[in-house]
Write a protein that holds these residues in place. Structure first.
Motif, PDB file in Angstrom:
ATOM      1  N   HIS A  77       1.038  -1.327   0.058  1.00 47.79           N
ATOM      2  CA  HIS A  77      -0.002   0.084   0.108  1.00 47.79           C
ATOM      3  C   HIS A  77       0.732   1.286  -0.096  1.00 47.79           C
ATOM      4  O   HIS A  77       2.011   1.298   0.845  1.00 47.79           O
ATOM      5  CB  HIS A  77      -0.871  -0.108   1.159  1.00 47.79           C
ATOM      6  N   SER A  78       0.559   2.173  -0.814  1.00 43.41           N
ATOM      7  CA  SER A  78       1.093   3.515  -0.603  1.00 43.41           C
ATOM      8  C   SER A  78      -0.077   4.536  -0.679  1.00 43.41           C
ATOM      9  O   SER A  78      -0.816   4.687  -1.406  1.00 43.41           O
ATOM     10  CB  SER A  78       1.964   3.809  -1.937  1.00 43.41           C
ATOM     11  N   SER A 132       2.695   5.376 -11.782  1.00 44.68           N
ATOM     12  CA  SER A 132       3.156   6.532 -12.684  1.00 44.68           C
ATOM     13  C   SER A 132       2.092   6.574 -14.003  1.00 44.68           C
ATOM     14  O   SER A 132       1.341   5.694 -14.173  1.00 44.68           O
ATOM     15  CB  SER A 132       4.467   6.173 -13.161  1.00 44.68           C
ATOM     16  N   ALA A 133       2.226   7.854 -14.631  1.00 41.72           N
ATOM     17  CA  ALA A 133       1.626   7.961 -15.781  1.00 41.72           C
ATOM     18  C   ALA A 133       2.644   7.459 -17.162  1.00 41.72           C
ATOM     19  O   ALA A 133       3.614   7.250 -16.914  1.00 41.72           O
ATOM     20  CB  ALA A 133       1.590   9.657 -16.138  1.00 41.72           C
ATOM     21  N   SER A 134       1.755   6.954 -18.198  1.00 37.15           N
ATOM     22  CA  SER A 134       2.471   6.318 -18.978  1.00 37.15           C
ATOM     23  C   SER A 134       1.695   7.045 -20.636  1.00 37.15           C
ATOM     24  O   SER A 134       0.734   7.235 -20.535  1.00 37.15           O
ATOM     25  CB  SER A 134       2.369   4.789 -19.462  1.00 37.15           C
ATOM     26  N   PRO A 179      -3.197   7.859 -17.005  1.00 42.11           N
ATOM     27  CA  PRO A 179      -3.060   8.498 -15.801  1.00 42.11           C
ATOM     28  C   PRO A 179      -2.077   8.046 -14.777  1.00 42.11           C
ATOM     29  O   PRO A 179      -1.937   7.044 -14.536  1.00 42.11           O
ATOM     30  CB  PRO A 179      -4.519   9.126 -15.303  1.00 42.11           C
ATOM     31  N   VAL A 180      -1.718   9.034 -13.815  1.00 43.02           N
ATOM     32  CA  VAL A 180      -1.255   8.616 -12.632  1.00 43.02           C
ATOM     33  C   VAL A 180      -2.267   8.095 -11.732  1.00 43.02           C
ATOM     34  O   VAL A 180      -3.382   8.256 -11.860  1.00 43.02           O
ATOM     35  CB  VAL A 180      -0.529   9.735 -11.878  1.00 43.02           C
ATOM     36  N   THR A 181      -1.799   6.947 -10.783  1.00 43.98           N
ATOM     37  CA  THR A 181      -2.650   6.518  -9.800  1.00 43.98           C
ATOM     38  C   THR A 181      -2.217   6.868  -8.523  1.00 43.98           C
ATOM     39  O   THR A 181      -1.088   6.506  -8.141  1.00 43.98           O
ATOM     40  CB  THR A 181      -2.654   4.906  -9.898  1.00 43.98           C
ATOM     41  N   VAL A 182      -3.060   7.944  -7.897  1.00 45.76           N
ATOM     42  CA  VAL A 182      -2.822   8.435  -6.651  1.00 45.76           C
ATOM     43  C   VAL A 182      -3.857   8.238  -5.785  1.00 45.76           C
ATOM     44  O   VAL A 182      -5.013   8.289  -5.796  1.00 45.76           O
ATOM     45  CB  VAL A 182      -2.658   9.980  -6.848  1.00 45.76           C
ATOM     46  N   GLY A 188       6.508   2.740  -1.905  1.00 50.66           N
ATOM     47  CA  GLY A 188       6.481   3.869  -2.896  1.00 50.66           C
ATOM     48  C   GLY A 188       5.990   3.699  -4.251  1.00 50.66           C
ATOM     49  O   GLY A 188       5.558   2.598  -4.638  1.00 50.66           O
ATOM     50  N   PRO A 189       6.071   4.816  -4.974  1.00 49.32           N
ATOM     51  CA  PRO A 189       5.682   4.512  -6.062  1.00 49.32           C
ATOM     52  C   PRO A 189       6.195   3.790  -7.296  1.00 49.32           C
ATOM     53  O   PRO A 189       7.296   3.683  -7.116  1.00 49.32           O
ATOM     54  CB  PRO A 189       5.424   6.122  -6.725  1.00 49.32           C
ATOM     55  N   ALA A 190       5.479   3.080  -8.141  1.00 54.14           N
ATOM     56  CA  ALA A 190       5.989   2.298  -9.160  1.00 54.14           C
ATOM     57  C   ALA A 190       6.158   2.803 -10.466  1.00 54.14           C
ATOM     58  O   ALA A 190       5.264   3.852 -10.557  1.00 54.14           O
ATOM     59  CB  ALA A 190       5.278   1.025  -9.218  1.00 54.14           C
ATOM     60  N   MET A 191       7.018   2.552 -11.422  1.00 52.95           N
ATOM     61  CA  MET A 191       6.622   3.246 -12.723  1.00 52.95           C
ATOM     62  C   MET A 191       5.562   2.451 -13.575  1.00 52.95           C
ATOM     63  O   MET A 191       5.737   3.074 -14.403  1.00 52.95           O
ATOM     64  CB  MET A 191       8.009   3.192 -13.282  1.00 52.95           C
TER      65      MET A 191
END
Length: 414
Positions: free
Chosen positions: A181-182, A188-190, A305-308, A334-337
């Motif tokens: 979990h973060s 990330s966005a692609s 989009p980014v996932t927040v 932490g965030p993944a790419m």
């Protein structure tokens, strides 16, 4: 002391029909379907929802499935699983390997559908323990970034209850039994970018009479790597990949065009725009230097989009998961790419929680080199999109419990 949501989740999942769910998973894995062609998968999922008592609609956004269970007053919770497979030739050697040449569930979406089907059945059977409304979504075309948008365009929130909270999860490499979990940015966005380099074709024996787009493309591949290395600040995260190059038809023909297919991953819109601008500038500059007869075509294609995660929502779900699975099972990587289109379903700023379920079989993980270095071992085991990706079936029951406990933490538990 465990919360009512955790205790109820453990009760509702105590007698899960694990062998039947394993059979369902194996069947899905044997019959993978590409994006927007998930007809068999959608039908199988829809049948499970109907049997569990959900009002079920197929064909939403093409091949999407929506199941609704209204169970009195309370919040509306959306649970989502993606259904599509990848154009990958399976090399796992599993007895239930894909029977469709060149297509494989190499990302775990068959496991996601199985988890959601199991959760639907458990929550449906235990409806006397909670109140509210469940909206279960089998989403097509996550791999192409089209599915969530297509379901929204087809009236997802006009035809079905609009959720108060959204939940989803994804299989990931790592020793089975961890839940990542973060409470914020998690994916990330692609952005896909296509470049067409225009040259002047001719005979391989007379390169002086041509403008060779293959050579220009080769320079482009190298030069583009400096965009991240020299134009993006070290505090920012970004990746630029040239995933495909196409040019030519025979050994002795210099072609007239070369195609490069790029993927750019970023964690902010500002960095994304800066990288797109840099790609355009570098492509134009290399083509000018090579004497190409015209400027390159640079086309920005599919994007994610980014996932927040909503911090409060994600902390709540992580807490109930910690109660269900025990201390030490929850981590924040932490965030993944990697990228997802799930956040598009949060149209209008709806809160959501998205997490990972590690799924590498114990024997594979234990054999991986790296000792106590988690990152080295992660690099050594098959990851999503690998032709060797094979989640451990021992994660089926826990993956159902994550969804059931997450839903109950968001509903009203009686």
């Amino acid at each position: 002391m465990t919360s009512p949501a955790a205790r109820t989740a453990l009760d509702l999942t105590d007698g899960l029909p694990v062998p039947a769910l394993e059979d369902f998973y194996r069947d899905l894995h044997r019959h993978p379907e590409l994006s927007l062609h998930e007809h068999r998968t959608a039908a199988a999922f829809a049948e499970r929802l109907r049997k569990a008592g959900y009002e079920t609609t197929e064909g939403v956004g093409g091949t999407g499935v929506v199941g609704v269970l209204r169970n009195g007053d309370g919040p509306t919770v959306l649970l989502r699983a993606d259904m599509d497979a990848l154009p990958v030739q399976e090399e796992t050697g599993l007895p239930y390997a894909s029977e469709t040449p060149g297509v494989m569930h190499a990302c775990g979406h068959d496991l996601h559908v199985t988890w959601l089907a199991g959760a639907a059945e458990a929550l449906g059977a235990g409806r006397d323990t909670w109140s509210g409304t469940l909206v279960l979504v089998g989403q097509p075309a996550e791999e192409t970034g089209q599915g969530a948008a297509r379901m929204l365009a087809d009236g997802l929130y006009e035809r079905f209850p609009r959720p108060d909270v959204l939940l989803a999860q994804h299989a990931a490499p790592g020793p089975a039994g961890l839940y990542a979990h973060s409470p914020g940015l998690i994916m990330s966005a692609s952005t896909d970018i296509d470049i067409v380099v225009h040259g002047r074709g001719g005979h391989g024996s007379r390169p002086e009479a041509t403008v060779d787009p293959v050579v220009t493309a080769a320079y482009l591949v190298t030069r583009l790597q400096t965009v991240v290395a020299r134009e993006i600040a070290a505090r920012e995260s970004a990746v630029l990949t040239v995933g495909r190059i196409e040019a030519g038809t025979r050994h002795n023909i210099i072609p007239s065009e070369a195609l490069l297919a790029l993927n750019v991953r970023t964690q902010s819109e500002e960095v994304r725009e800066r990288m797109i601008a840099a790609v355009r500038r570098v492509a134009a500059g290399e083509c000018l230097a090579a004497g190409c007869p015209r400027e390159p075509d640079v086309t920005v294609g599919n994007s994610f989009p980014v996932t927040v995660n909503d911090p409060e929502t994600d902390r709540c779900i992580a807490a109930v998961h910690g109660e269900v699975f025990g201390a030490g099972t929850i981590l924040d990587p932490g965030p993944a790419m990697g990228s997802e289109d799930f956040s598009r379903l949060a149209e209008g700023g709806l809160p959501y929680s998205y997490w990972f379920v590690t799924s590498t079989p114990a024997e594979v993980w234990n054999a991986a080199p790296g000792g106590d270095d988690l990152l080295r071992r992660l690099e050594a085991v098959p990851s999503n999109h690998s032709p060797h990706f094979a989640p451990d079936l021992s994660t089926i029951a826990p993956g159902v419990r994550t969804l059931v406990s997450g839903a109950l933490a968001s509903l009203t538990v009686r």
